[in-house]
Design an enzyme around this catalytic site. Structure first.
Site, short mmCIF file in Angstrom:
data_model
loop_
_atom_site.label_atom_id
_atom_site.label_comp_id
_atom_site.label_asym_id
_atom_site.label_seq_id
_atom_site.Cartn_x
_atom_site.Cartn_y
_atom_site.Cartn_z
N LYS A 24 -6.56 4.68 10.01
CA LYS A 24 -7.07 5.84 9.28
C LYS A 24 -8.47 6.15 9.74
O LYS A 24 -9.19 5.29 10.24
CB LYS A 24 -7.04 5.57 7.77
CG LYS A 24 -7.78 4.32 7.33
CD LYS A 24 -7.55 4.07 5.84
CE LYS A 24 -8.20 2.78 5.40
NZ LYS A 24 -8.00 2.48 3.99
N ARG A 69 0.87 -1.18 0.00
CA ARG A 69 0.00 0.00 0.00
C ARG A 69 0.91 1.22 0.00
O ARG A 69 1.31 1.73 1.05
CB ARG A 69 -0.90 -0.02 1.23
CG ARG A 69 -1.91 1.11 1.27
CD ARG A 69 -2.68 1.09 2.58
NE ARG A 69 -3.75 0.10 2.61
CZ ARG A 69 -4.43 -0.25 3.69
NH1 ARG A 69 -4.14 0.29 4.85
NH2 ARG A 69 -5.39 -1.15 3.62
N SER A 114 -12.35 -3.97 -1.38
CA SER A 114 -12.78 -3.60 -0.03
C SER A 114 -14.29 -3.39 0.02
O SER A 114 -14.87 -2.83 -0.92
CB SER A 114 -12.11 -2.29 0.40
OG SER A 114 -10.73 -2.45 0.56
#
Length: 198
Positions: A128, A30, A99
């Site tokens: 996050k 990521r 996701s």
């Protein structure tokens, strides 16, 4: 197909140099906020490290770079689906993870015929800010009943103690970020994860 039930996520290929020798077989890269040349260089290095170790690497978001670099997997969030060319992704032979956070997103994901679906955050996460609260294990059970044989990845707030709960609820794979990257002994934590997931 996914090669392993333990799915760490890293933001730098330097993590792979630490994790792969310990036996990590499945990893997501990521990489955020990098100039394009640096992004591609980091992904190419990550790809080469994973292939040398016999590990599966999933590229988060950057499907064009994944195609250009001959990678095998890409993971897309819901926002990424808005702009991704799914036909090009499939034509290029990339396997796809997506996701999901709610019913509408799951329906959308399933309509894309993905190779796995991720659900999160199962527990509260510090990684996050998210508009979704913790999904909980009941949602994991619901998702597994919907996706059937397709691999279901649980992500968000995972730690060693919670891994067994996620598996018992129907998750096929557990994904983790900060439980490793913020751990004072990341290598020791990776060994612990491998022990409880194999």
């Amino acid at each position: 197909m996914m090669r392993d039930r333990f799915y760490p996520i890293f933001d730098d290929p330097a993590w792979l140099e630490r994790a792969l020798p310990l036996g990590v077989r499945l990893v997501q890269m990521r990489l955020k906020d990098l100039p394009e040349a640096e992004l591609r260089s980091s992904l190419a290095r990550s790809r080469d490290l994973c292939r040398a170790a016999g590990a599966v690497m999933v590229v988060n978001d950057h499907w064009r770079a994944a195609l250009d670099l001959g990678c095998d997997w890409v993971h897309l969030g819901q926002e990424d689906l808005d702009t991704a060319d799914l036909r090009a992704i499939r034509r290029g032979g990339l396997k796809l993870g997506i996701s999901t956070h709610d019913e509408a997103e799951l329906e959308r994901a399933l309509s894309c015929d993905p190779d796995y679906v991720a659900l999160g955050p199962v527990w509260p996460t510090i990684l996050k800010k998210m508009k979704w609260h913790q999904q909980g294990l009941d949602r994991v059970r619901q998702w597994k009943s919907r996706v059937g044989d397709m691999p279901l990845v649980a992500i968000g707030g995972l730690n060693i103690a919670r891994a067994a709960e996620a598996f018992a609820a129907g998750a096929d794979v557990v994904s983790v970020v900060t439980d490793i990257t913020l751990n004072p002994d990341p290598e020791g934590r990776i060994r612990d994860w491998i022990e409880v997931t194999r």
